[in-house]
Design an enzyme around this catalytic site. Structure first.
Site, PDB file in Angstrom:
ATOM      1  N   GLY A  69       0.854  -1.146   0.094  1.00 42.29           N
ATOM      2  CA  GLY A  69      -0.028  -0.131   0.044  1.00 42.29           C
ATOM      3  C   GLY A  69       0.912   1.325  -0.108  1.00 42.29           C
ATOM      4  O   GLY A  69       1.836   1.227   0.810  1.00 42.29           O
ATOM      5  N   ALA A  70       0.483   2.177  -1.079  1.00 40.81           N
ATOM      6  CA  ALA A  70       1.442   3.197  -1.067  1.00 40.81           C
ATOM      7  C   ALA A  70       1.763   4.018   0.289  1.00 40.81           C
ATOM      8  O   ALA A  70       2.946   4.256   0.426  1.00 40.81           O
ATOM      9  CB  ALA A  70       1.089   4.361  -2.239  1.00 40.81           C
TER      10      ALA A  70
ATOM     11  N   ARG B 221      10.196  -0.514  -4.654  1.00 39.60           N
ATOM     12  CA  ARG B 221       9.156  -0.740  -5.565  1.00 39.60           C
ATOM     13  C   ARG B 221       8.818   0.384  -6.413  1.00 39.60           C
ATOM     14  O   ARG B 221       8.763   1.634  -5.708  1.00 39.60           O
ATOM     15  CB  ARG B 221       7.863  -0.803  -4.883  1.00 39.60           C
ATOM     16  CG  ARG B 221       7.678  -2.353  -3.898  1.00 39.60           C
ATOM     17  CD  ARG B 221       6.496  -2.832  -3.537  1.00 39.60           C
ATOM     18  NE  ARG B 221       5.603  -3.089  -4.649  1.00 39.60           N
ATOM     19  CZ  ARG B 221       4.499  -3.519  -4.699  1.00 39.60           C
ATOM     20  NH1 ARG B 221       3.764  -3.190  -3.476  1.00 39.60           N
ATOM     21  NH2 ARG B 221       3.701  -3.862  -5.977  1.00 39.60           N
TER      22      ARG B 221
ATOM     23  N   GLN C 143      -5.450  -9.316  -2.486  1.00 38.35           N
ATOM     24  CA  GLN C 143      -5.377  -8.401  -1.625  1.00 38.35           C
ATOM     25  C   GLN C 143      -6.881  -8.171  -1.008  1.00 38.35           C
ATOM     26  O   GLN C 143      -7.190  -7.675  -0.115  1.00 38.35           O
ATOM     27  CB  GLN C 143      -4.573  -6.976  -1.913  1.00 38.35           C
ATOM     28  CG  GLN C 143      -3.244  -7.381  -2.047  1.00 38.35           C
ATOM     29  CD  GLN C 143      -2.792  -7.491  -3.404  1.00 38.35           C
ATOM     30  OE1 GLN C 143      -3.361  -8.184  -4.181  1.00 38.35           O
ATOM     31  NE2 GLN C 143      -1.670  -6.898  -3.974  1.00 38.35           N
TER      32      GLN C 143
ATOM     33  N   ASP D 126      -1.302   4.455  -6.572  1.00 34.88           N
ATOM     34  CA  ASP D 126      -0.029   4.459  -6.185  1.00 34.88           C
ATOM     35  C   ASP D 126       0.685   5.527  -6.717  1.00 34.88           C
ATOM     36  O   ASP D 126       1.833   5.941  -6.295  1.00 34.88           O
ATOM     37  CB  ASP D 126       0.737   2.865  -6.752  1.00 34.88           C
ATOM     38  CG  ASP D 126      -0.052   1.927  -5.933  1.00 34.88           C
ATOM     39  OD1 ASP D 126       0.794   1.579  -4.776  1.00 34.88           O
ATOM     40  OD2 ASP D 126      -1.156   1.419  -5.846  1.00 34.88           O
TER      41      ASP D 126
ATOM     42  N   ASN E 287      -3.028   2.218 -10.492  1.00 34.21           N
ATOM     43  CA  ASN E 287      -3.532   1.378  -9.161  1.00 34.21           C
ATOM     44  C   ASN E 287      -3.374   0.230  -9.490  1.00 34.21           C
ATOM     45  O   ASN E 287      -2.894  -0.404 -10.613  1.00 34.21           O
ATOM     46  CB  ASN E 287      -4.873   2.042  -9.129  1.00 34.21           C
ATOM     47  CG  ASN E 287      -5.389   1.373  -7.602  1.00 34.21           C
ATOM     48  OD1 ASN E 287      -4.495   1.697  -6.689  1.00 34.21           O
ATOM     49  ND2 ASN E 287      -6.388   0.806  -7.811  1.00 34.21           N
ATOM     50  N   LYS E 288      -3.547  -0.605  -8.707  1.00 32.49           N
ATOM     51  CA  LYS E 288      -3.627  -2.126  -8.755  1.00 32.49           C
ATOM     52  C   LYS E 288      -4.216  -2.597  -9.993  1.00 32.49           C
ATOM     53  O   LYS E 288      -5.323  -2.038 -10.482  1.00 32.49           O
ATOM     54  CB  LYS E 288      -4.103  -3.040  -7.624  1.00 32.49           C
ATOM     55  CG  LYS E 288      -4.125  -4.374  -7.752  1.00 32.49           C
ATOM     56  CD  LYS E 288      -2.582  -4.820  -7.567  1.00 32.49           C
ATOM     57  CE  LYS E 288      -2.772  -6.635  -7.853  1.00 32.49           C
ATOM     58  NZ  LYS E 288      -1.428  -6.889  -7.569  1.00 32.49           N
TER      59      LYS E 288
END
Length: 343
Positions: A49-50, A89, A194, A235, A245-246
């Protein structure tokens, strides 16, 4: 989430990270006292998670300083260790922003660095609370119906992904606290689940009604009218409102656009990167292909198959109905660009 559980906590000598690879079946803590262990924890998604990895990265500067003093590192080696944390990351800009902010106190020593890292963590919780209220206000006004709302979310954006409370899930929690939430549809979020492992766990802790669904079900759920809005995290957000994002998020945004319902992105201003002009400039992390070729260590795809495993996708700003930060809501699709408004 129970008060005693935190994704990131400083113990006095190192970091305590709630191991999110083991949830929901086990709640265990990874104790981190060296840079190698922290970099590994970030890459393996022990912490993810950012905003949460941003907080971990901030404390990581102190970790590097303390390890350097124990082991007799030069300043140059300590700075190189911090650079490894910063690059652990590449898509989530919060990690870089928070490390860079804490590094401004580097020359003052560990106490000053720890104070700055603690401020980063404290401010994230405050920002989350504010964006939860702003997002709930905006959704209730935008949808304009005097009934509880049905919300779809993708990936995990709650207390586990932040320093506390949550971004997109913070908006959900605020709606629930106001008695204005009927149900949450939580996409399972392949390949590491997640949504079903973490978001559903957080929702269950809060007693929030929810249904876990396959990612491929999201568009159909939206188009058949079962959802009033989608609320997701981010993110990295480019200056023009394009949002990383994811992976799987862009499909949710496209379905919302077709259905004519709001697609709301919730993220702190630290996630907005004015130096990134468009989503084309956002680096997309490619993860180990085994995450999509195997399940629980057992090969599920044919031996000759290769995996394509991007961790994120980019949603064009034209599909982002609203971007909620701690400062309020920007209607990006209507022309309110974060690179101009949030400098």
């Amino acid at each position: 989430m129970p008060q005693e559980l935190r994704a990131v906590a400083w113990t006095g000598t190192g970091l305590a990270l709630l191991d999110q690879t083991l949830l929901p079946h086990r709640a265990e803590t990874v104790h981190v006292r060296d840079v190698d262990t922290l970099v590994d924890a970030i890459r393996r998604l022990v912490v993810r998670g950012a905003p949460a990895i941003g907080a971990a990265g901030g404390y990581g500067v102190a970790l590097a300083l303390l390890q350097g003093r124990r082991e007799g590192w030069t300043d140059e080696r300590t700075r190189a260790a911090v650079a490894r944390i910063r690059a652990a990351r590449p898509t989530a800009v919060n990690l870089m922003v928070c490390v860079d902010r804490v590094m401004t106190r580097f020359e003052e020593g560990p106490d000053a660095v720890l104070a700055e890292a603690a401020a980063v963590q404290r401010e994230d919780v405050e920002a989350n609370r504010a964006m939860g209220a702003h997002g709930a206000d905006w959704l209730l006004k935008r949808i304009g119906e005097d009934r509880p709302l049905r919300i779809l979310t993708h990936c995990n954006t709650g207390a586990l992904a932040t320093a506390g409370w949550g971004t997109a899930l913070g908006v959900v929690r605020e709606l629930h606290a106001r008695g204005r939430l009927e149900r949450v549809y939580a996409d399972e979020t392949r390949p590491l689940l997640q949504g079903s492992r973490l978001t559903a766990w957080e929702l269950a802790q809060e007693g929030i009604p929810h249904s876990v669904q396959a990612d491929g079900a999201a568009a159909g759920t939206i188009l058949r009218g079962a959802v009033d809005a989608a609320v997701v995290g981010a993110d990295r957000i480019a200056a023009n409102g394009d949002t990383a994002n994811k992976v799987g998020t862009v499909g949710v945004a496209l379905a919302c656009a077709d259905a004519g319902i709001p697609f709301l992105v919730a993220a702190p201003t630290t996630t907005v990167d004015p130096g990134t002009a468009t989503g084309d400039d956002i680096p997309i992390e490619l993860r180990d292909e085994r995450e999509v070729l195997e399940w629980a260590g057992v090969r599920t795809a044919p031996a000759g198959s290769r995996g394509h495993n991007p961790a994120f996708d980019v949603t064009p700003g034209r599909l982002v109905t609203g971007l909620v930060t701690e400062r309020g809501v920007l209607e990006v699709a209507a022309g309110e660009l974060p690179g101009e408004r949030l400098r």
